[in-house]
Design a protein around this motif. Sequence first.
Motif, PDB file in Angstrom:
ATOM      1  N   LEU A  36       3.254 -67.241  17.674  1.00 30.66           N
ATOM      2  CA  LEU A  36       3.055 -67.177  19.452  1.00 30.66           C
ATOM      3  C   LEU A  36       3.153 -67.904  20.079  1.00 30.66           C
ATOM      4  N   ALA A  37       4.533 -68.568  19.482  1.00 29.64           N
ATOM      5  CA  ALA A  37       5.637 -69.585  20.921  1.00 29.64           C
ATOM      6  C   ALA A  37       6.720 -68.122  21.195  1.00 29.64           C
ATOM      7  N   ALA A  38       6.384 -68.146  22.375  1.00 29.22           N
ATOM      8  CA  ALA A  38       7.249 -67.432  23.591  1.00 29.22           C
ATOM      9  C   ALA A  38       7.080 -67.623  25.110  1.00 29.22           C
ATOM     10  N   SER A  39       8.229 -67.276  25.814  1.00 32.22           N
ATOM     11  CA  SER A  39       8.699 -67.577  26.715  1.00 32.22           C
ATOM     12  C   SER A  39       8.828 -66.793  27.827  1.00 32.22           C
ATOM     13  N   PRO A  40       7.503 -66.322  28.902  1.00 31.57           N
ATOM     14  CA  PRO A  40       7.684 -65.631  28.927  1.00 31.57           C
ATOM     15  C   PRO A  40       9.364 -64.955  30.253  1.00 31.57           C
ATOM     16  N   GLY A  41       9.267 -65.640  29.916  1.00 34.65           N
ATOM     17  CA  GLY A  41      10.742 -65.553  31.192  1.00 34.65           C
ATOM     18  C   GLY A  41      12.020 -64.915  30.176  1.00 34.65           C
ATOM     19  N   SER A  42      11.572 -64.710  28.461  1.00 38.16           N
ATOM     20  CA  SER A  42      12.529 -64.265  27.564  1.00 38.16           C
ATOM     21  C   SER A  42      12.796 -62.491  27.899  1.00 38.16           C
ATOM     22  N   ALA A  43      11.148 -62.216  28.580  1.00 40.59           N
ATOM     23  CA  ALA A  43      11.012 -61.043  28.460  1.00 40.59           C
ATOM     24  C   ALA A  43      11.660 -59.916  29.647  1.00 40.59           C
ATOM     25  N   ALA A  44      12.388 -59.481  29.473  1.00 38.07           N
ATOM     26  CA  ALA A  44      13.353 -58.808  30.950  1.00 38.07           C
ATOM     27  C   ALA A  44      12.236 -57.516  31.192  1.00 38.07           C
ATOM     28  N   LYS A  45      12.109 -57.498  32.798  1.00 39.35           N
ATOM     29  CA  LYS A  45      11.475 -55.909  33.299  1.00 39.35           C
ATOM     30  C   LYS A  45      11.247 -54.638  32.287  1.00 39.35           C
ATOM     31  N   PRO A  46      10.507 -53.805  32.083  1.00 40.92           N
ATOM     32  CA  PRO A  46      10.703 -52.827  30.971  1.00 40.92           C
ATOM     33  C   PRO A  46      11.419 -51.421  32.095  1.00 40.92           C
ATOM     34  N   ALA A  47      11.599 -50.684  31.844  1.00 40.71           N
ATOM     35  CA  ALA A  47      12.799 -49.278  31.462  1.00 40.71           C
ATOM     36  C   ALA A  47      12.252 -48.375  31.397  1.00 40.71           C
ATOM     37  N   ASN A  48      11.886 -47.773  32.234  1.00 43.56           N
ATOM     38  CA  ASN A  48      11.670 -45.880  31.580  1.00 43.56           C
ATOM     39  C   ASN A  48      12.083 -45.415  32.084  1.00 43.56           C
ATOM     40  N   LEU A  49      12.546 -44.864  30.628  1.00 46.55           N
ATOM     41  CA  LEU A  49      13.296 -43.494  30.181  1.00 46.55           C
ATOM     42  C   LEU A  49      12.933 -42.409  29.895  1.00 46.55           C
ATOM     43  N   VAL A  50      14.025 -41.573  29.443  1.00 52.78           N
ATOM     44  CA  VAL A  50      13.092 -39.984  28.986  1.00 52.78           C
ATOM     45  C   VAL A  50      14.145 -39.551  28.363  1.00 52.78           C
ATOM     46  N   VAL A  51      13.839 -39.243  26.899  1.00 49.27           N
ATOM     47  CA  VAL A  51      14.453 -38.955  25.634  1.00 49.27           C
ATOM     48  C   VAL A  51      14.246 -37.286  25.993  1.00 49.27           C
ATOM     49  N   HIS A  52      14.762 -36.700  25.915  1.00 47.34           N
ATOM     50  CA  HIS A  52      15.257 -35.333  25.808  1.00 47.34           C
ATOM     51  C   HIS A  52      15.527 -34.547  24.770  1.00 47.34           C
ATOM     52  N   ASP A  53      14.491 -33.756  24.009  1.00 53.39           N
ATOM     53  CA  ASP A  53      14.935 -33.118  22.484  1.00 53.39           C
ATOM     54  C   ASP A  53      15.284 -32.212  22.946  1.00 53.39           C
ATOM     55  N   GLU A  54      16.597 -31.925  22.219  1.00 53.00           N
ATOM     56  CA  GLU A  54      17.421 -30.544  23.133  1.00 53.00           C
ATOM     57  C   GLU A  54      16.425 -29.637  21.845  1.00 53.00           C
ATOM     58  N   ALA A  55      16.797 -29.969  20.639  1.00 51.20           N
ATOM     59  CA  ALA A  55      16.424 -28.965  19.408  1.00 51.20           C
ATOM     60  C   ALA A  55      15.035 -27.994  20.402  1.00 51.20           C
ATOM     61  N   ARG A  56      13.827 -28.657  20.847  1.00 51.38           N
ATOM     62  CA  ARG A  56      12.670 -28.042  20.920  1.00 51.38           C
ATOM     63  C   ARG A  56      12.489 -28.109  22.266  1.00 51.38           C
ATOM     64  N   GLN A  57      13.502 -28.275  23.112  1.00 45.69           N
ATOM     65  CA  GLN A  57      13.071 -28.102  24.402  1.00 45.69           C
ATOM     66  C   GLN A  57      12.425 -29.279  25.163  1.00 45.69           C
ATOM     67  N   ARG A  58      12.187 -30.041  24.272  1.00 42.73           N
ATOM     68  CA  ARG A  58      10.763 -31.405  24.724  1.00 42.73           C
ATOM     69  C   ARG A  58      11.172 -32.777  25.004  1.00 42.73           C
ATOM     70  N   GLU A  59      11.142 -33.335  26.367  1.00 43.06           N
ATOM     71  CA  GLU A  59      11.236 -34.352  26.600  1.00 43.06           C
ATOM     72  C   GLU A  59      10.009 -35.866  26.933  1.00 43.06           C
ATOM     73  N   ILE A  60      10.140 -36.698  25.932  1.00 38.38           N
ATOM     74  CA  ILE A  60       9.752 -37.909  25.688  1.00 38.38           C
ATOM     75  C   ILE A  60       9.861 -39.430  26.672  1.00 38.38           C
ATOM     76  N   PRO A  61       8.887 -39.279  27.236  1.00 33.37           N
ATOM     77  CA  PRO A  61       9.111 -40.294  27.714  1.00 33.37           C
ATOM     78  C   PRO A  61       8.870 -41.869  27.088  1.00 33.37           C
ATOM     79  N   VAL A  62       9.490 -42.422  27.264  1.00 29.50           N
ATOM     80  CA  VAL A  62       9.623 -43.805  26.940  1.00 29.50           C
ATOM     81  C   VAL A  62       9.345 -44.704  28.074  1.00 29.50           C
TER      82      VAL A  62
END
Length: 334
Positions: A36-62
Amino acid sequence: MITERPSVRTLATLALAVFAMLSPRELPGAPGYDPLAASPGSAAKPANLVVHDEARQREIPVRIYLTTDSGPRPVVLFSHGLGGSREGSVFFGRHWSARGYVAVFLQHPGSDDSVWKGRAPAERMSGLKQAAGLKDFLLRVQDVPAVIDQLERWNATRGHILAGRMDLARLGMSGHSFGAVTTQAVSGQRFAFGRSFTDPRIKAAVIMSPSAPRLGAAGPAFGSVRIPWLLLTGTQDMVPFFSPSVDARLKVFPALPAGDKFELVLDGAEHSIFTDRALSFDRLPRNPNHHRAILAITTAFWDAFLRGDVGARAWLDGSGPRSALESADRWRRK
């Protein structure tokens, strides 16, 4: 298999503060090791990206939760439950990233929050039931390798936010509810006619609200799982008219082969305990120690099997888990 509506960041921040107040400086079980030992300052602001699966023409948000530390770090994927999104279960993303992991939260189009958002109450149940079927299961188990493929490309792309940040040789998979079904499938479960969706790049798995197979026995389905598995559930872990019974969830662990397999059953914990907040159909008040215990044990598991941390392994094999649990909680390993 329904998850909560996306929670706000302030709730997650408050939760972390509560965990810090509740937890001792060091949980006993292995000298010098505290999951449980962790400093909140050691986690950066999350980033929203999108994976484009060309084979299925499907976008997967992450959504990517990064540590502020430099250098390649182990990677943990998380798959949400039915009706959820990449924005849920923030407390996992923040804590795991603060512990030095790159936490990647997938969103599965078709079985995400689109099944209930903007729909009349009478339409939501039919939408949820439809999204819980074979079609979306197959989409989900293909989303996972598609995301891993893209992470490999991003890791090798100079100038990308993730360039050189990930050690994909140390990759874990996790999920809740329908996300647990997804995790089971890509990390070792076998299906009828010998069908397998296992991705060998996954080295360990955390499965929250596991499910026995709908067809066939648990033994053939789980008897050949080769990697470490951690199962987590509660004595009240069910959704009215929807999810497996608690007894069905408890059939998974006995069917697993011996060797680095663990199960935690939290007394009084409902299906929503793996999410940021309670659901409308919850019947019991939340126990603040449940999140604390979940974070401690999942972190020790990742540390032991993705980092090879001997202190974490000693904590898991010794009195560490019991020090984070209450007397009625059940913990076992084989």
